[in-house]
Write a protein that holds these residues in place. Structure first.
Motif, PDB file in Angstrom:
ATOM      1  N   LYS A 101     -14.300  12.026  -5.644  1.00 41.63           N
ATOM      2  CA  LYS A 101     -15.442  11.572  -5.378  1.00 41.63           C
ATOM      3  C   LYS A 101     -15.407   9.923  -4.986  1.00 41.63           C
ATOM      4  O   LYS A 101     -16.445   9.102  -5.355  1.00 41.63           O
ATOM      5  N   GLY A 102     -14.173   9.525  -4.981  1.00 36.05           N
ATOM      6  CA  GLY A 102     -13.925   8.191  -4.783  1.00 36.05           C
ATOM      7  C   GLY A 102     -13.731   7.646  -3.162  1.00 36.05           C
ATOM      8  O   GLY A 102     -13.989   8.616  -2.287  1.00 36.05           O
ATOM      9  N   LYS A 103     -13.634   6.350  -3.034  1.00 37.10           N
ATOM     10  CA  LYS A 103     -13.588   5.970  -1.748  1.00 37.10           C
ATOM     11  C   LYS A 103     -12.175   5.331  -1.534  1.00 37.10           C
ATOM     12  O   LYS A 103     -11.514   4.570  -2.454  1.00 37.10           O
ATOM     13  N   ILE A 104     -11.567   5.388  -0.300  1.00 32.28           N
ATOM     14  CA  ILE A 104     -10.481   4.467   0.128  1.00 32.28           C
ATOM     15  C   ILE A 104     -10.774   3.686   1.469  1.00 32.28           C
ATOM     16  O   ILE A 104     -11.137   4.395   2.280  1.00 32.28           O
ATOM     17  N   TRP A 105     -10.260   2.567   1.366  1.00 35.15           N
ATOM     18  CA  TRP A 105     -10.408   1.661   2.598  1.00 35.15           C
ATOM     19  C   TRP A 105      -9.477   0.598   2.851  1.00 35.15           C
ATOM     20  O   TRP A 105      -8.723   0.277   1.662  1.00 35.15           O
ATOM     21  N   PHE A 106      -9.423  -0.136   3.892  1.00 37.98           N
ATOM     22  CA  PHE A 106      -8.361  -1.381   3.621  1.00 37.98           C
ATOM     23  C   PHE A 106      -8.646  -2.467   4.770  1.00 37.98           C
ATOM     24  O   PHE A 106      -9.485  -2.286   5.593  1.00 37.98           O
ATOM     25  N   GLU A 107      -8.092  -3.454   4.483  1.00 42.19           N
ATOM     26  CA  GLU A 107      -8.166  -4.666   5.326  1.00 42.19           C
ATOM     27  C   GLU A 107      -6.947  -5.098   5.718  1.00 42.19           C
ATOM     28  O   GLU A 107      -5.888  -5.155   5.170  1.00 42.19           O
ATOM     29  N   SER A 108      -6.609  -5.348   7.149  1.00 40.95           N
ATOM     30  CA  SER A 108      -5.407  -5.729   7.600  1.00 40.95           C
ATOM     31  C   SER A 108      -5.402  -6.624   8.828  1.00 40.95           C
ATOM     32  O   SER A 108      -6.111  -6.343   9.765  1.00 40.95           O
ATOM     33  N   LYS A 109      -4.246  -7.260   8.954  1.00 35.88           N
ATOM     34  CA  LYS A 109      -4.171  -8.114  10.111  1.00 35.88           C
ATOM     35  C   LYS A 109      -2.543  -8.024  10.606  1.00 35.88           C
ATOM     36  O   LYS A 109      -1.779  -8.361   9.580  1.00 35.88           O
ATOM     37  N   THR A 110      -2.247  -7.841  11.789  1.00 35.72           N
ATOM     38  CA  THR A 110      -0.835  -7.921  12.102  1.00 35.72           C
ATOM     39  C   THR A 110      -0.177  -8.900  11.658  1.00 35.72           C
ATOM     40  O   THR A 110      -0.575 -10.164  12.040  1.00 35.72           O
ATOM     41  N   GLY A 111       0.979  -8.888  11.310  1.00 36.06           N
ATOM     42  CA  GLY A 111       1.760 -10.130  10.780  1.00 36.06           C
ATOM     43  C   GLY A 111       1.327 -11.015   9.540  1.00 36.06           C
ATOM     44  O   GLY A 111       2.017 -11.724   9.091  1.00 36.06           O
ATOM     45  N   ALA A 112       0.217 -10.647   9.228  1.00 35.23           N
ATOM     46  CA  ALA A 112      -0.520 -11.315   8.056  1.00 35.23           C
ATOM     47  C   ALA A 112      -0.531 -10.652   6.667  1.00 35.23           C
ATOM     48  O   ALA A 112      -0.501 -11.323   5.523  1.00 35.23           O
ATOM     49  N   GLY A 113      -0.828  -9.179   6.842  1.00 32.28           N
ATOM     50  CA  GLY A 113      -0.849  -8.666   5.729  1.00 32.28           C
ATOM     51  C   GLY A 113      -1.848  -7.647   5.574  1.00 32.28           C
ATOM     52  O   GLY A 113      -2.647  -7.454   6.343  1.00 32.28           O
ATOM     53  N   THR A 114      -1.617  -6.774   4.434  1.00 32.49           N
ATOM     54  CA  THR A 114      -2.844  -5.720   4.210  1.00 32.49           C
ATOM     55  C   THR A 114      -3.182  -5.370   3.010  1.00 32.49           C
ATOM     56  O   THR A 114      -2.507  -5.606   1.994  1.00 32.49           O
ATOM     57  N   PHE A 161      -5.013  -2.586   0.431  1.00 37.55           N
ATOM     58  CA  PHE A 161      -5.874  -1.306   0.342  1.00 37.55           C
ATOM     59  C   PHE A 161      -6.572  -1.381  -0.965  1.00 37.55           C
ATOM     60  O   PHE A 161      -6.173  -1.963  -1.982  1.00 37.55           O
ATOM     61  N   PHE A 162      -7.971  -0.769  -0.783  1.00 40.14           N
ATOM     62  CA  PHE A 162      -8.675  -0.648  -1.948  1.00 40.14           C
ATOM     63  C   PHE A 162      -9.311   1.078  -2.152  1.00 40.14           C
ATOM     64  O   PHE A 162      -9.161   1.494  -1.352  1.00 40.14           O
ATOM     65  N   VAL A 163      -9.210   0.986  -3.434  1.00 43.80           N
ATOM     66  CA  VAL A 163      -9.656   2.356  -3.776  1.00 43.80           C
ATOM     67  C   VAL A 163     -10.671   2.468  -5.077  1.00 43.80           C
ATOM     68  O   VAL A 163     -10.347   1.378  -5.779  1.00 43.80           O
ATOM     69  N   SER A 164     -11.957   3.040  -4.866  1.00 49.01           N
ATOM     70  CA  SER A 164     -12.792   2.895  -6.008  1.00 49.01           C
ATOM     71  C   SER A 164     -13.009   4.185  -6.489  1.00 49.01           C
ATOM     72  O   SER A 164     -13.200   5.297  -5.687  1.00 49.01           O
ATOM     73  N   LEU A 165     -12.956   4.603  -7.696  1.00 48.14           N
ATOM     74  CA  LEU A 165     -13.121   5.732  -8.474  1.00 48.14           C
ATOM     75  C   LEU A 165     -14.237   5.661  -9.394  1.00 48.14           C
ATOM     76  O   LEU A 165     -14.173   4.862  -9.988  1.00 48.14           O
ATOM     77  N   PRO A 166     -15.079   6.630  -9.178  1.00 47.49           N
ATOM     78  CA  PRO A 166     -16.309   6.832 -10.057  1.00 47.49           C
ATOM     79  C   PRO A 166     -16.187   6.801 -11.305  1.00 47.49           C
ATOM     80  O   PRO A 166     -15.103   7.579 -11.796  1.00 47.49           O
ATOM     81  N   ILE A 167     -16.716   6.166 -12.399  1.00 48.99           N
ATOM     82  CA  ILE A 167     -16.533   6.411 -13.803  1.00 48.99           C
ATOM     83  C   ILE A 167     -17.578   7.621 -14.212  1.00 48.99           C
ATOM     84  O   ILE A 167     -18.751   7.138 -14.059  1.00 48.99           O
ATOM     85  N   ASN A 168     -17.098   8.477 -14.719  1.00 50.14           N
ATOM     86  CA  ASN A 168     -17.954   9.689 -14.682  1.00 50.14           C
ATOM     87  C   ASN A 168     -18.148   9.822 -16.277  1.00 50.14           C
ATOM     88  O   ASN A 168     -17.132  10.215 -17.188  1.00 50.14           O
ATOM     89  N   LYS A 169     -19.134   9.292 -16.794  1.00 49.32           N
ATOM     90  CA  LYS A 169     -19.886   9.405 -18.270  1.00 49.32           C
ATOM     91  C   LYS A 169     -19.956  10.776 -18.789  1.00 49.32           C
ATOM     92  O   LYS A 169     -20.432  11.442 -17.950  1.00 49.32           O
TER      93      LYS A 169
END
Ligand code: ADP
Length: 247
Positions: free
Chosen positions: A224-237, A239-247
């Motif tokens: 139940k997490g999310k994954i996304w990214f930001e990127s620009k050609t030639g400049a870099g990337t 990646f983000f991952v968010s994972l819920p803390i299930n108490k």
């Protein structure tokens, strides 16, 4: 046997034959990996001239054979991970896991690779305490491996790869940043697709199968997490991952 019973039985039979097929894929892939790994070391001995000098023609042929072997090995490895992620999707283990430790172990695994490519791996640990999350550590290890491997693979010698982990209220946020080749805007929507590889990656002859991010997304979403990214050609990337803390 009434209709419901019949359907139940058919469903059971289908599940069984699917499991047999999956087992077969895993067994074949494992066997292939063993043979390809053996070849890898034999090629390495030739390339390192452990078995004597080679003519330039022999060297060029051995290099080509080795590259082709690496491609097959990468594909088989990705197939194995994906088949594992798909088969265990309904029964992912859930054990308390220290994500920081997992990240450190994975970074250590890549220290040889990054050193060889002269890429600095930087780990920004959080200031506050990160609670353990309930997950299958082997699957989250795959997430780290795929993102860090890509960051190194799609960077140039002298670049930096920065991994950071933050505790964000109800979730843990992981980011993997590189200043490598980047992903063009027109291809960004396809990046998590099965077998998708961007043009700049293919053009640079970087080995890959296009299965890594597809598998990573499946695993993250399983928790139940999310994954996304930001990127620009030639400049870099990043990646983000968010994972819920299930108490
Ligand atoms: P591959 O085995 O080709 O690396 P992935 O599924 O891991 O497959 O990634 C899919 C594609 O996304 C890659 O082929 C590449 O084009 C692009 N990609 C992934 N990570 C990065 C990155 N850090 N920088 C630039 N391109 C990336």
């Amino acid at each position: 046997m009434d209709d419901v019973e019949k359907l139940k039985k058919e469903n059971e039979d289908l599940k069984n034959s699917n499991a047999v097929k999956s087992d077969l894929i895993s067994i074949c892939a494992h066997q292939l990996r063993t043979s390809l790994s053996a070849l890898k070391w034999i090629f390495k001995m030739f390339i390192d001239k452990d078995v004597g000098a080679l003519s330039s023609e022999q060297e060029s042929l051995i290099n080509k054979a080795s590259e082709s072997n690496e491609r097959m090995l990468a594909l088989v490895n990705d197939m194995l991970t994906l088949s594992h992620a798909e088969n265990t999707a309904l029964s992912f283990k859930s054990v308390p896991t220290d994500v920081i430790k997992l990240a450190e172990q994975t970074l250590f695994e890549f220290s040889g690779e990054s050193h060889k490519k002269q890429i600095e791996l930087i780990f920004l640990k959080p200031n506050n305490i990160v609670p353990e999350i309930s997950c299958d550590p082997e699957m989250i290890r795959v997430v780290f491996q795929n993102l860090i491997e890509n960051a190194i693979k799609y960077s140039e010698s002298g670049d930096k790869v920065v991994i950071s982990i933050k505790n964000e209220n109800e979730s843990i946020e992981i980011s993997v940043h590189d200043n490598g080749i980047g992903i063009s805007e027109s291809e960004q929507a396809n990046i998590f697709g099965k077998f998708f590889r961007a043009e700049n990656a293919k053009k640079k002859d970087i080995i890959g199968s296009g299965l890594g991010l597809f598998t990573t997304k499946r695993i993250v979403e399983q928790y139940k997490g999310k994954i996304w990214f930001e990127s620009k050609t030639g400049a870099g990337t990043t990646f983000f991952v968010s994972l819920p803390i299930n108490k």
